[in-house]
Design an enzyme around this catalytic site. Structure first.
Site, PDB file in Angstrom:
ATOM      1  N   GLY A 340       0.823  -1.201   0.000  1.00  0.00           N
ATOM      2  CA  GLY A 340       0.000   0.000   0.000  1.00  0.00           C
ATOM      3  C   GLY A 340       0.858   1.253   0.000  1.00  0.00           C
ATOM      4  CD  GLU A 364      23.374  -8.557 -21.221  1.00  0.00           C
ATOM      5  OE1 GLU A 364      23.374  -9.581 -21.929  1.00  0.00           O
ATOM      6  OE2 GLU A 364      23.996  -8.468 -20.156  1.00  0.00           O
TER       7      GLU A 364
END
Length: 384
Positions: A340, A364
């Site tokens: 939360g 990559e």
């Protein structure tokens, strides 16, 4: 395929885990806050045999297999994504090209100190004018001048470029020949004409130094050429295939850390008179993340095992990288959601896990590039 870990693989995993829990995890949040680069950490990792884990003992390595390396990266990533990235890039990108394509003399001069932890290695590919189109975007040139190469150009997004002992550079050695005109050259950190540019200010991975690099008539010995002239693009693709397994392992470690934090918080935090973990919506989030991370683990183990056995693994590495990074993204996101409002605070590590993992869907080879690699492999295998 049996993925039961051998005694040696378990020992390496446990070594990396113990080191990470003692030397990395307690400091990770502070390093992230201050953007401190923990220079003293990597010689310690070298002393443990981690910095040269997959390389032969004759060059200062430990001679471990590809799965052992993935396990080590995974454990380090649980403690800190930045250190894991520096580590994975050092081995997979900075040192591996020298191991795969260097001659014996180059390995002794350049690979051995990297494997011993006496410095970090780096790979320099991306340029300001390019990205995924690597073959067509390389403008950095290397011209032979007698017994030397003279490099000119600019690179960006170089992991550990500011602190690397050596940088393997993809450059154009023959104009007008496309990817056949590209070569790999080792550039030492003190080469004349090598200029380190600005440190990039990033969303996450604050302990990993990402830099621009400029070559201004940068001179290096001709014998710093890796392998054959004109084979640099092919070499780079081979290096990236292996590196993707490391990135997948790093994502798995971050995802597991996020899931672990979410499980702990869900059992401690009360709402409407009971623990969050008792709510079905929370249980489903935890269950989905655990299932996806376990699937990612199996994809990583498969790709690493194929690589170690000398079998084709490019498609499997792409699958592992794609699935693991996206599964970890969901696990990190859900961990914030379960926390939360607290999940948005730097008091808890889950926001850092999310920030650190987000790059892994880009670096990559983006998720889109991984899907392209997988699809092309499928289509090639199904040709009639």
């Amino acid at each position: 395929m049996d993925f039961t870990l051998s005694e040696e693989q378990r020992a390496i995993r446990d070594l990396a885990r113990a080191f990470a829990e003692k030397e990395i995890a307690p400091y990770a949040a502070e390093w992230d806050r201050t953007h401190e680069f923990p220079a003293a950490l990597y010689p310690k990792m070298g002393a443990q045999g981690l910095m040269g884990l997959p390389f032969p003992e004759e060059y200062g390595g430990a001679g471990a297999d590809a799965l052992s390396l993935a396990l080590a990266i995974q454990e380090i990533a649980k403690a800190d994504g930045s250190v894991a990235l520096n580590y994975a890039a050092h081995i997979g990108l900075g040192a591996t090209p020298i191991f795969l394509f260097g001659n014996a003399a180059q390995k002794r001069e350049w690979l051995t100190p990297l494997a011993k932890g006496e410095g970090l290695g780096a790979l320099s590919l991306t340029e300001p004018s390019g990205g995924s189109d690597l073959a067509g975007s390389v403008k950095t040139t290397a011209r032979r001048d007698g017994a030397e190469w003279v490099l000119n150009g600019a690179k960006q997004f170089v992991t550990s470029g500011k602190v690397a002992r050596s940088i393997v550079v993809l450059c154009q050695t023959a104009a007008g020949q496309g990817h056949r005109g590209l070569s790999l050259i080792i550039v030492p950190h003190d080469a004349p004409g090598l200029v380190i540019g600005k440190l990039e200010s990033k969303m996450g991975l604050h302990t990993s130094l990402t830099t621009q690099i400029f070559f201004e008539n940068c001179r290096v010995p001709y014998e710093n050429l890796l392998g054959e002239v004109g084979s640099g693009f092919r070499y780079t693709m081979q290096v990236l295939d292996g590196g993707r397994i490391g990135i997948a392992a790093m994502a798995l470690g971050l995802g597991e850390a996020a899931l672990r934090a979410a499980l702990k918080y869900a059992q401690e935090r009360l709402a409407f008179g009971k623990a969050l973990a008792e709510f079905q919506a929370i249980q489903h989030m935890l269950a989905d993340n655990a299932m996806e991370l376990e699937a990612a683990r199996l994809l990583i183990y498969k790709a690493a095992t194929l690589k170690q056995n000398g079998k084709p693994f490019a498609m499997e590495a792409a699958q592992a990288k794609l699935f693991a990074t996206e599964a970890a993204d969901r696990a990190c996101w859900n961990a914030i959601q379960i926390h939360g409002g607290a999940g948005y605070l730097t008091d808890y590590p889950v926001e850092r896990y999310y920030r650190d993992n987000r790059l892994l869907l880009i670096g990559e080879g983006t998720s889109e590039i991984q899907r392209m690699i997988i699809a092309r492999a499928l289509l090639a295998a199904d040709k009639v």
